[in-house]
Design a protein around this motif. Structure first.
Motif, mmCIF file in Angstrom:
data_model
loop_
_atom_site.group_PDB
_atom_site.id
_atom_site.type_symbol
_atom_site.label_atom_id
_atom_site.label_comp_id
_atom_site.label_asym_id
_atom_site.label_seq_id
_atom_site.Cartn_x
_atom_site.Cartn_y
_atom_site.Cartn_z
ATOM 1 N N SER A 195 -23.305 13.407 20.757
ATOM 2 C CA SER A 195 -23.928 12.678 21.859
ATOM 3 C C SER A 195 -22.913 11.957 22.744
ATOM 4 O O SER A 195 -23.258 11.480 23.830
ATOM 5 C CB SER A 195 -24.937 11.659 21.312
ATOM 6 N N LEU A 196 -21.647 11.900 22.304
ATOM 7 C CA LEU A 196 -20.627 11.231 23.111
ATOM 8 C C LEU A 196 -20.341 12.024 24.378
ATOM 9 O O LEU A 196 -20.251 13.248 24.346
ATOM 10 C CB LEU A 196 -19.320 11.083 22.314
ATOM 11 N N SER A 201 -14.310 10.332 13.754
ATOM 12 C CA SER A 201 -15.768 10.379 13.770
ATOM 13 C C SER A 201 -16.226 11.317 14.876
ATOM 14 O O SER A 201 -15.773 11.210 16.013
ATOM 15 C CB SER A 201 -16.349 8.975 13.994
ATOM 16 N N PRO A 236 -25.439 19.536 17.734
ATOM 17 C CA PRO A 236 -24.908 19.211 16.398
ATOM 18 C C PRO A 236 -24.065 20.358 15.838
ATOM 19 O O PRO A 236 -24.258 21.528 16.204
ATOM 20 C CB PRO A 236 -26.171 19.000 15.558
ATOM 21 N N THR A 252 -20.576 19.412 23.873
ATOM 22 C CA THR A 252 -21.339 18.185 23.665
ATOM 23 C C THR A 252 -22.830 18.511 23.532
ATOM 24 O O THR A 252 -23.278 19.616 23.865
ATOM 25 C CB THR A 252 -21.146 17.205 24.843
ATOM 26 N N ASP A 305 -19.326 12.999 17.106
ATOM 27 C CA ASP A 305 -20.652 12.626 17.585
ATOM 28 C C ASP A 305 -20.985 13.476 18.809
ATOM 29 O O ASP A 305 -20.433 13.262 19.889
ATOM 30 C CB ASP A 305 -20.678 11.132 17.956
ATOM 31 N N ASP A 323 -14.270 11.445 24.651
ATOM 32 C CA ASP A 323 -13.359 12.333 23.932
ATOM 33 C C ASP A 323 -11.992 12.385 24.617
ATOM 34 O O ASP A 323 -10.951 12.367 23.958
ATOM 35 C CB ASP A 323 -13.950 13.740 23.849
ATOM 36 N N ARG A 342 -15.151 13.401 19.822
ATOM 37 C CA ARG A 342 -14.803 12.567 18.671
ATOM 38 C C ARG A 342 -14.014 11.344 19.092
ATOM 39 O O ARG A 342 -13.436 11.281 20.166
ATOM 40 C CB ARG A 342 -13.992 13.377 17.660
#
Length: 462
Positions: free
Chosen positions: A107-108, A103, A46, A43, A105, A113, A88
């Protein structure tokens, strides 16, 4: 972890990433089991930065529908790999296993997840930096209580393969299926037809690794999944035989045979895919061959082994079992020939012909199938005769006796030198010589066989 592995995780943590072990890795560690797959969730980093960093420590491959999963091979570890994913969300967009909108991300949080996972025992994560267990759905408690529970009420609608995954988990880890989960499995059982054969085959392979795979097959039958995956097995539910353990029907007899083929001290080849699938399908033709014989005043299943072979061939091809490593022809050979006579006083000549018929590479596995079959019968300890036969077969195999044409001391070129024209007559002549050698292996010399062949040719010309 070795140096390279430690370094790439250390680098991720220094970059501010959250790194978690997830899924089966965590589950199996809590169970005290080895786990070959290494799954990580990363996490707060990017995808581009993640891949750039990892390339300093090994080979990086982007996989998955939207390149949200990385296959990472650390330097100096050719047999080690990691599946590394970003957090995701998944949304079903159709009936098939691959019909999802995904999707990614970074930042999640890990908890989001984990909410897309199938069962609570797989919805846990271990934070590497702190060794903290992230367990938003009480998976550890379910694991302790040996309970299989779905994460979401729509788990099986979103992915019907999860039904079969749950069944093999229940069998492998000896879990009780929680009531609502069981009801959801049963309610959505027919959706298993939307799943590809290859994915189903892989779950069956895992189910067969359970100590008692019958647990899973019985659960498949009770939830309604069996009739869509193995309809031939479903046909045999309730088909009585009258001479089996506890008056088993064909299906339950098959389950006992399957378990014996998985693990039995008297069966050297126990656990092999060919033995287990031949056990699963050895009697599958009985439902279609069941007859009542008035003269014998009993039910018969004449030629069921031949019917079983045909049914097994069709099913194994439909489920693409070759993709999980099944030697299909070997398995079908065992199914078709499992009714062989087991009299241990067979002559050496008869044993050699038996080996010739079945094949030296398959014959001992076939004997193991007979032992498993006996284990599922009324007298499971009555295997003395089969064990004696196996011993004698083993002794014959150790003699390196010729059992096929390729083992003969002469070949087709030798036959042509004697005047036999190239074509089917050569094969016919060699088969006749093999018959001679099966009767008397001492005649398998070039001189003797050339002499016999020459005499046969002279007789045929007269």
């Amino acid at each position: 972890m070795n140096k390279e592995k430690s370094n790439f995780i250390k680098a991720l943590l220094e970059k501010g990433a959250g790194v978690y072990e997830v899924g089966g890795t965590v589950r199996d560690r809590l169970l005290g089991l080895e786990h070959k797959d290494r799954d990580l969730l990363v996490t707060s980093l990017p995808l581009t930065e993640l891949t750039h960093l990892l390339k300093n420590f090994g080979e990086v491959l982007l996989v998955g529908k939207s390149f949200g999963v990385i296959k990472f091979y650390p330097k100096g570890e050719p047999h080690e790999s990691y599946d590394i994913a970003l957090p995701r969300r998944e949304m079903s967009s159709g009936p098939g296993h691959r019909d999802f909108e995904i999707s990614f991300d970074p930042s999640l949080p890990a908890e989001i997840d984990l909410s897309r996972r199938d069962f609570t025992i797989n919805a846990m994560a271990k934070e590497i930096a702190t060794d903290r267990l992230v367990d938003p759905f009480n998976g550890q408690e379910d694991l302790r209580n040996r309970l299989l529970r779905m994460v979401s009420d729509k788990a099986f609608e979103e992915d019907p393969l999860r039904i079969l995954r749950g069944i093999q988990f229940a069998a492998r880890f000896q879990l009780t299926v929680e009531e609502k989960t069981y009801e959801a499995m049963s309610r959505n059982a027919s959706l298993i037809k939307t799943i590809s054969a290859e994915r189903i085959a892989e779950e069956i392979r895992k189910l067969l690794s359970a100590e008692k795979p019958s647990f899973g097959f019985i659960l498949m039958q009770k939830t309604g999944v069996l009739k869509d995956i193995f309809p031939e097995l479903e046909e045999n539910v309730g088909v009585k035989q009258g001479n089996k353990f506890q008056d088993d029907d064909v299906f339950m007899h098959t389950m006992r045979v399957l378990d014996a083929s998985r693990k039995d001290t008297a069966i050297p080849y126990s656990g092999t895919l060919e033995l287990m699938l031949s056990a699963l399908y050895h009697d599958v033709g009985k439902a279609r061959t069941q007859r009542f014989d008035p003269a014998k005043n009993r039910i018969t299943f004449y030629c069921h082994q031949t019917v079983s072979r045909k049914m097994a061939k069709k099913r194994f091809e439909a489920l693409k079992f070759s993709t999980i490593g099944l030697k299909t022809e070997e398995t079908l050979n065992m199914i078709e020939n499992h009714m062989f006579q087991t009299k241990s006083f067979f002559s050496e000549r008869a044993i050699r012909r038996f080996i010739n018929k079945i094949g030296p590479d398959v014959i001992l596995k076939l004997v193991d199938l007979r032992i498993a079959d006996n284990r599922g019968g009324r007298y499971p300890e009555g295997i003395r005769g089969v064990l004696k036969l196996r011993k004698r077969i083993g002794e014959e195999l150790e003699k390196k006796t010729p059992f096929s044409i390729k083992d003969l001391a002469i070949n087709g070129h030798d036959m042509m030198k004697l005047g036999v024209p190239e074509g089917p007559l050569i094969g016919k002549s060699l088969k006749e010589l093999l018959e001679v050698v099966l009767d008397d292996p001492s005649k398998n010399t070039r001189e003797e066989l050339m002499k016999i062949a020459e005499e046969k040719i002279k007789k045929e010309k007269k």
